[in-house]
Design an enzyme around this catalytic site. Structure first.
Site, PDB file in Angstrom:
ATOM      1  CG  ASP A  77      -1.771  -1.215   1.357  1.00 29.36           C
ATOM      2  OD1 ASP A  77      -2.581  -1.445   0.446  1.00 29.36           O
ATOM      3  OD2 ASP A  77      -1.617  -1.956   2.348  1.00 29.36           O
ATOM      4  CG  ASP A  79      -0.524   4.320   4.066  1.00 32.34           C
ATOM      5  OD1 ASP A  79      -1.465   3.985   3.322  1.00 32.34           O
ATOM      6  OD2 ASP A  79      -0.126   3.618   5.011  1.00 32.34           O
ATOM      7  CG  ASP A 153       4.397   2.416  14.616  1.00 27.15           C
ATOM      8  OD1 ASP A 153       5.146   3.016  13.818  1.00 27.15           O
ATOM      9  OD2 ASP A 153       3.649   1.483  14.272  1.00 27.15           O
TER      10      ASP A 153
END
Length: 454
Positions: A77, A79, A153
């Site tokens: 993907d 982003d 994160d």
């Protein structure tokens, strides 16, 4: 990719290994010093980046796609991060959708491909944005690029590809960690795990996928705070389970989950029995299932989550069935009740939607039926909509060491034979098991006329 020494020379750090967050100047890596090319980036992602840029907004590729491109992997993907608000992004793209409450973002659709666009977030410092355990409950506090980087994160997920000059922006030392092969949490370990315990699951997934290693503090934090996974809603853990086990590294990921004490909080019924294994079973069966899952995904073959759950929860179901049979319940009703009870207990931790749990139950309850082949039973079982999945599961059990080779070979042949040959195969099984028990004659009630005469 930049050498490790060159990155550390460029990255401003405090004395004695102070947190680099104290240094506000990011590391800017020009196009000439990194390996990412626009040819490697989805054309649809580029369209989103350029549309935002032309609209006067900042636009960056961010997260896993940047990390994977730098490591030489093909991203699944793409982003995008921007300073445009979700509503502003939505207004730029006709085929877009605002989604999320806790974390509002925009999905821009191009046929089957979806480009996820998120507005820069600030750290969740306001008390009303975290609960008493420290978990983030609301994350729509918008901020700057720098704030967005520090609230992510892991350092390797906080790298930004700038569409304006094709450079990479690194606030957190992610490039250095990539070169060192490290997965490191950004900020205080306990705080970050309390904010979102799912980060521990993500760490295991990245370990299995990327072949890196955990920073010592990041790793110790999983041992210390694994129990926090129990506070995550079951529906979210279902989504995470699919990511963990259907990403192509299921077997390795499972071993990591067990090693760090996470699996027991996700699937406690199975975890308890894995500690009681005999002769390598049931762990062998589950690992065979996960290895087969990886093989199918590698070959671009479909994998149903129902089969995965059937494998993970099989041993609790099997043992519960045996217990019910010991108490006098027939095998098939015992299997049906055990299936309902085990799934009912499991969904308190990890949700299993009915579209999958119903198939999982069919796979289980067909197991004893596959061993009862006399008379018309084999033909009825073959016509069951979930026969193929149940047959594959029976073969998996045999491959794991259960004494089921004969029925597996029988069913393998039975599926390809003509109707006449199938009947001959059934007849050859013998009539002993198919002999019907003599019907018990019903006691006839005396007629009313005889009752009057008496």
């Amino acid at each position: 990719m930049l050498s490790l020494n060159k990155i550390f020379n460029k990255l401003v750090r405090g004395k004695n290994g102070q947190n680099p967050q104290q240094a506000r100047e990011p590391l800017i890596i020009p196009r000439s010093e990194h390996t990412i090319s626009r040819k490697q980036i989805s054309q649809h992602a580029l369209k989103v980046l350029y549309t935002l840029k032309e609209g006067g907004y900042e636009a960056y590729l961010v997260g896993g796609c940047v990390r994977d491109l730098l490591l030489g992997y093909e991203p699944k993907d793409f982003d995008v991060a921007t300073n445009a608000s979700p509503e502003q992004v939505h207004s730029l793209f006709k085929r877009s959708q605002l989604i999320g409450r806790r974390f509002k973002l925009v999905h821009v659709r191009f046929g089957r491909e979806v480009i996820e666009v998120a507005t820069f977030r600030a750290p969740p410092e306001a008390k009303q944005h975290v609960d008493t355990q420290g978990r983030i409950m609301q994350d729509n506090v918008f901020g700057t690029l720098e704030q967005d980087a520090w609230r992510r994160d892991f350092t390797i997920n906080a790298l930004y590809y700038n569409i304006r000059d094709f450079s990479i922006i690194d606030y957190t030392g992610g490039m250095a960690d990539l070169n060192a092969g490290l997965i490191r949490l950004i900020g205080d370990v306990e705080t970050r795990y309390r904010e979102d315990p799912v980060r521990m699951l993500r760490a295991c997934r990245f370990l299995a996928k990327l072949g890196l290693k955990l920073d010592k503090e990041t790793e110790q934090g999983i041992f210390d705070w694994a129990h926090l996974i129990r506070d995550i809603p079951p529906a979210r853990l279902f989504d995470e389970t699919l990511k963990l086990y259907l990403s192509g590294q299921a077997a390795m990921t499972h071993d990591l989950l067990c090693h760090y004490g996470l699996f027991e909080h996700l699937y406690p019924q199975t975890a308890a029995l894995l500690h009681e294994e005999q002769d390598g079973y049931p762990r062998t069966m589950l690992m065979k299932a996960l290895e087969n899952t990886d093989i199918r995904i590698s070959a671009n073959k479909p994998v149903t989550p129902a089969f995965l759950f059937a494998a993970i929860l099989w041993e609790p179901v099997r043992q519960r069935t045996v217990l019910l049979m010991t108490n006098g319940m027939p095998e098939i009703p015992a299997m049906q009740r055990a299936s309902s009870e085990i799934i009912g207990e499991q969904i308190q931790r990890v949700a299993i939607p009915k579209r999958y749990s119903l198939v999982t139950r069919d796979i289980w309850t067909l197991q004893p039926r596959l061993l009862k082949r006399q008379g018309k039973r084999a033909f009825k079982t073959l016509l069951h909509p979930k026969f193929r999945a149940a047959y594959d599961f029976l073969a998996l059990r045999a491959d794991a060491g259960e004494p089921l080779a004969e029925p597996v070979e029988w069913w393998t042949k039975f599926q390809t034979e003509t109707a006449t040959q199938q009947q001959a195969m059934v007849d050859s099984l013998g009539n002993e098991a198919s002999v019907k028990k003599p019907r018990r004659r019903r006691r006839r009630r005396p007629s009313a006329k005889k009752t009057e005469q008496n």
